[in-house]
Design an enzyme around this catalytic site. Structure first.
Site, PDB file in Angstrom:
ATOM      1  N   ASP A 144       0.822  -1.212   0.000  1.00 59.34           N
ATOM      2  CA  ASP A 144       0.000   0.000   0.000  1.00 59.34           C
ATOM      3  C   ASP A 144       0.857   1.264   0.000  1.00 59.34           C
ATOM      4  OD1 ASP A 144       0.832  -0.826   2.612  1.00 59.34           O
ATOM      5  OD2 ASP A 144      -0.460   0.714   3.480  1.00 59.34           O
ATOM      6  N   GLU A 145       0.254   2.326  -0.503  1.00 57.46           N
ATOM      7  CA  GLU A 145       0.760   3.695  -0.347  1.00 57.46           C
ATOM      8  C   GLU A 145       2.257   3.827  -0.618  1.00 57.46           C
ATOM      9  OE1 GLU A 145      -2.196   5.207   3.212  1.00 57.46           O
ATOM     10  OE2 GLU A 145      -0.424   4.120   3.810  1.00 57.46           O
ATOM     11  N   ALA A 146       2.729   3.185  -1.670  1.00 56.87           N
ATOM     12  CA  ALA A 146       4.163   3.271  -1.995  1.00 56.87           C
ATOM     13  C   ALA A 146       4.407   4.532  -2.816  1.00 56.87           C
ATOM     14  CB  ALA A 146       4.597   2.013  -2.739  1.00 56.87           C
ATOM     15  N   PHE A 147       4.085   5.691  -2.209  1.00 54.32           N
ATOM     16  CA  PHE A 147       4.075   6.950  -2.963  1.00 54.32           C
ATOM     17  C   PHE A 147       5.468   7.396  -3.398  1.00 54.32           C
ATOM     18  CE2 PHE A 147       0.331   7.739   0.044  1.00 54.32           C
ATOM     19  CZ  PHE A 147      -0.550   7.089  -0.797  1.00 54.32           C
TER      20      PHE A 147
END
Ligand code: TNX
Length: 488
Positions: A299-302
């Site tokens: 998740d959320e590997a921005f």
């Protein structure tokens, strides 16, 4: 005539079929005992313990008891393993199932018809329940990375969730603020990542040794709860990078972080050290985990460039299979073509095309955890002292009144493995805080996951939930007495 302790259908989650027979009430005798099929000895002991607690009397296990636990034939006639029957007549109470999993489910139903503590004569409502779950996977998640909870606390949580027929506990073991599972050969992960000052605000240090984790897994299994371990990657890895600077892109050390930001850390998709590390971890976690699943986060590997994210997942997802596990990942993993058994866990608020519908069309099962309905770290209302509100306020009715098969076009009933309600722990500091956010909302999710859609009704649930409150009180569970419910 003594009043009934409970009505036959006063159970959460509501069973599939409830047929009361008021002429068949069972008066619990003073010399009660339990008899059981030899292979169901463990369930018989658990039943005897419940009866001891409810009556305050000794409850022997032997032959000819009025409480009977029957394991019947291996042939389930296509029914799921948790299917069971519970029959109450003037002479006896019978739990019947083709597997111990089913008998355990029957026991949870019976428990809700018994008092938690001795309270005079007990009369159980006559009739018959036949029951089975809608979805195989009914889960909750505990984030022990942002705030650590130890074995005793996790065990007490397992006891509370199993009573609602929640059968999976997903442990979020690693994140930017902490690393909570000992990995042989990588000692700095927990020496540093589980050491003093870790967790959000530095308030949640600690970690599970491999032996403590194995013991927890066994404790859960005895309650028919499967532990789903999560190692979150390629993002949410600051704690791992503090411990092992070779895991940063430039190999330079990074400082520990105890704030609640997300999306700033990433494993480097182009470095072989990354994959050596990931394989060490996946191998170790798989070896400690008998259950079928290994959650790899995603998740959320921005701060991971999209192409790097795909490169990373294409190498890491198959590692779960290499060590005998089905990979689960937050729904972002559907950005790549998934290994055949991989499972996206959908958390989005608004329907959006993340590739999850495409994965479902290709035959992948999906776990539903939409944040605006199932995130237990959202506030109940604007005055809730704990929790976040980025997905909105999630009251009890909001948690109950939705359906997983309606959430995402292209992901219907047949694509769903089940539902899960996650508790992220940025704002919690104690088990009492966990309980405050989890209960009563997990009861709503438990019913969403178990009871046939057509049988679910908020007013019925609301009434049964009001009656469940004293059970939590008797068990010392700090549930939130939401004003939406008329609590007994
Ligand atoms: C989003 S939704 C996260 C977590 C946070 C949570 C707080 C998702 C898969 N990740 O990193 O803890 O929001 O609600």
């Amino acid at each position: 005539m003594q009043a009934l302790t409970r009505q036959l259908g006063d159970v959460i989650p509501l069973p599939v079929s409830v047929r009361p027979d008021p002429a068949a009430n069972f008066r619990v005798p003073s010399d009660l005992s339990v008899s059981a099929s030899p292979e169901a000895a463990d369930i018989a002991e658990q039943l005897a313990e419940l009866l001891r607690r409810a009556t305050g009397r000794p409850v022997p296990i032997g032959s000819g008891g009025s409480f009977r636990v029957l394991l019947e034939g291996a042939d389930r006639n296509g029914k799921p393993p948790e299917a069971y029957g519970l029959e109450i007549t003037p002479e006896s109470v019978t739990l019947r199932a083709p597997s111990n999993q089913g008998l355990f489910a029957a026991l949870q139903t019976l428990r809700q018809l018994l008092p938690e503590r001795p309270a005079g004569e007990i009369v159980l409502p006559g009739g018959r329940i036949d029951d089975e779950p809608r979805f195989a996977y009914r889960g909750t998640m505990l984030d022990i990375a942002r705030h650590f909870f130890g074995p005793a606390e996790i065990k007490s949580h397992i006891d509370a969730i199993a009573q609602l027929k929640i059968n999976h506990l997903h442990l979020h073991l690693t994140d930017d603020q902490g690393w909570r599972l000992e990995i042989p050969g990588r000692p700095r992960l927990t020496e540093i990542g589980g050491g003093p000052g870790t967790g959000v605000d530095g308030a949640g240090p600690g970690f599970l040794t491999a032996a403590e984790y194995a013991d927890l897994v066994a404790y859960a299994a005895a309650r028919y709860v499967t532990i789903v371990p999560e190692i979150d990657m390629p993002g949410h890895v600051n704690a791992a990078q503090v411990a092992y600077p070779e895991l940063t892109a430039d190999g330079q050390p990074v400082p520990p972080r105890t704030d609640a930001e997300v999306g700033y850390s990433s494993l480097a998709a182009g470095k072989e050290e990354t994959y050596a590390f990931v394989e060490d971890v996946v191998r170790a976690v798989a070896a400690l985990t008998p259950g079928p699943y290994l959650h790899i986060g995603g998740d959320e590997a921005f701060s991971t460039p999209p192409e790097d994210y795909r490169v990373f997942l294409r190498r890491v997802l198959p590692l779960a299979g290499k060590y005998g596990k089905r990979a689960i990942g937050w729904h972002e993993i559907a950005a790549v073509e998934l290994p055949p058994t991989a499972i996206p866990q959908y958390w989005r608020i608004e329907p959006a095309d993340d590739g999850v519908a495409r994965a479902a069309a290709a035959g992948h099962q999906v776990i539903m955890s939409p944040a605006d309905r199932s995130y237990l770290d959202m506030k109940y209302d604007k005055d809730t002292p704990l929790g976040l509100d980025w997905a909105g306020l999630v009251g009890v009715e909001r948690c109950y009144d939705w359906d997983p098969a309606d959430r995402l076009p292209g992901v219907g009933e047949e694509s769903l493995l089940g539902v899960e309600a996650p508790l992220w722990s940025e704002t919690v500091r104690s088990l009492a805080d966990v309980q405050f956010l989890v209960f009563p909302r997990l009861a709503a999710i438990a019913e969403v996951g178990w009871t046939p859609r057509a049988d679910r009704e908020w007013r019925s649930f609301r009434r049964r939930l009001g009656g469940y409150g004293p059970r939590w009180t008797a068990q010392g569970i700090n549930y939130y007495r939401s004003a939406e419910i008329d609590w007994a």
